[in-house]
Design a protein around this motif. Structure first.
Motif, PDB file in Angstrom:
ATOM      1  N   VAL A 182      37.471  28.838  36.795  1.00 61.84           N
ATOM      2  CA  VAL A 182      37.632  29.647  35.582  1.00 61.84           C
ATOM      3  C   VAL A 182      37.232  28.841  34.347  1.00 61.84           C
ATOM      4  O   VAL A 182      36.498  29.314  33.473  1.00 61.84           O
ATOM      5  CB  VAL A 182      39.080  30.154  35.452  1.00 61.84           C
ATOM      6  N   LEU A 205      44.498  32.380  37.386  1.00 64.69           N
ATOM      7  CA  LEU A 205      43.243  32.830  36.797  1.00 64.69           C
ATOM      8  C   LEU A 205      43.408  33.116  35.305  1.00 64.69           C
ATOM      9  O   LEU A 205      42.559  32.761  34.493  1.00 64.69           O
ATOM     10  CB  LEU A 205      42.744  34.095  37.511  1.00 64.69           C
ATOM     11  N   LEU A 220      40.335  27.614  42.024  1.00 70.86           N
ATOM     12  CA  LEU A 220      40.010  28.772  41.208  1.00 70.86           C
ATOM     13  C   LEU A 220      40.283  28.511  39.727  1.00 70.86           C
ATOM     14  O   LEU A 220      39.521  28.947  38.861  1.00 70.86           O
ATOM     15  CB  LEU A 220      40.816  29.991  41.674  1.00 70.86           C
TER      16      LEU A 220
END
Length: 354
Positions: free
Chosen positions: A331, A217, A327
């Protein structure tokens, strides 16, 4: 006659009243080289810490390299500043556009170095994670990014909207050095330096897995934040992302003797440069920008996990590592909405363009 007198008066004014000096290519490239020396010195010092080459003293050869680079960039900027003041420029505008903050960065970095020496005397030498989070080292980080971002600020404020050829890579190097500052100080949460997903047995505990996923992330946010910032202003030339990803990954790899991901970064950089050519993402082509912002981090970590699978094996479950890839892409996609928000409707009933 009055107009003639006014014209002669303007010509007699010192340069400071008329304009701010323009640095030009030679000035920019000098700053790129000196910033690169500063970045290299910081990573060399980190390598020495990682390999037990330092003691409790502040005065080490590795610090000598780092602060010598600082003295060089400081001397270059101060000489340019004094020369332009002597030519008549106001001291507040004596450096070329974009480089005033670089000189401030030299002062901040120097203050951080002095503070770091005092900090070591009072509290001892930091180790591992402590070294990345100590206040004096964070002050060094601020000075570092102010110095290295000078060529980016200079290019941003010039009327030339699309620098081409070798000139465009002055900006690319500046972007790379900015990214390297961020990845340097977040190396504790970087999958290229801590491969928590590798092995034949999964790491024990959900917390370790959560820490590993967090890296997917943080790092995409840093990478795409820098790239999308540049795309707000320019269409990056082919080779830009290859240079940015490869050089940044190489600097991290040297610190930790983990070189297997350098080819991954180079390959993904080439693919990302190809996407720029095909999609031409920009503030005017929002759909292309969204696709690009998702695709680059998703590609990077897809090839990352393929490399881990083919070498050490992946200890994480398929659910976990494929989710980490998704993910990372999300982002990047979300950051594209910050860089280029959807357009407001032009009429009461018009739908916004997503």
């Amino acid at each position: 006659m009055i107009n003639l007198i006014q014209s002669l008066e303007r010509r007699s004014l010192p340069p400071a009243v008329q304009a701010q000096p323009i640095g030009g290519g030679r000035f920019d490239w000098t700053m790129v080289v000196l910033s690169g020396a500063l970045v290299g010195g910081a990573h060399l010092d980190a390598w020495a810490h990682e390999h037990g080459r330092v003691d409790t003293s502040f005065f080490t050869p590795w610090h000598g390299v780092l602060y010598s680079a600082l003295l060089l960039v400081g001397a270059f900027l101060i000489i340019a500043f004094l020369r332009n003041v002597a030519r008549g420029y106001d001291w507040r505008r004596a450096l070329p556009v974009g480089y005033g903050l670089s000189l401030v960065g030299v002062l901040v970095f120097g203050a951080g170095g002095i503070g770091d020496m005092i900090w070591h005397v009072l509290f001892g030498v930091e180790n591992d994670l402590e070294a990345l989070l100590s206040p004096t080292h964070l002050l060094l980080a601020l000075g570092w990014v102010l110095i290295a971002s000078g060529p980016l600020r200079a290019a941003w404020q010039r009327a030339d909207d699309a620098p081409s050829g070798l000139a465009a890579f002055r900006t690319v190097f500046a972007l790379t050095f900015i990214l390297s500052t961020f990845t340097f100080f977040t190396v504790y949460a970087n999958p290229f330096t801590h491969v928590l997903s590798a092995g034949t047995q999964p790491e024990e505990g959900e917390f370790v897995k959560a820490l590993g996923v967090t890296a997917f992330l943080i790092q995409p946010a840093l990478l795409m934040g820098v790239v999308l910032l540049a795309l707000r202003r320019w269409m990056l030339p082919f080779g830009s992302l290859t240079l940015l990803l490869t050089l940044n990954t190489a600097l991290l790899s040297v610190m930790h003797d983990l070189y297997i991901f350098i080819p991954v970064a180079a390959l993904v950089g080439l693919l990302a440069d190809g996407l720029i050519r095909v999609l031409r993402p920009s503030m005017e082509r929002l759909a292309a920008l969204r696709v690009f912002a998702f695709a680059v981090p998703a590609m990077l970590y897809t090839f990352y996990f393929v490399t881990v699978l083919l070498t050490a094996g992946i200890a994480w479950s398929t659910h976990l590592w494929t989710g980490a890839i998704a993910l990372a892409g999300v982002v990047g996609l979300l950051l594209s909405y910050l860089a280029a928000p959807p357009r407001y409707p032009t009429t009461q009933f018009a739908a916004p363009r997503w």
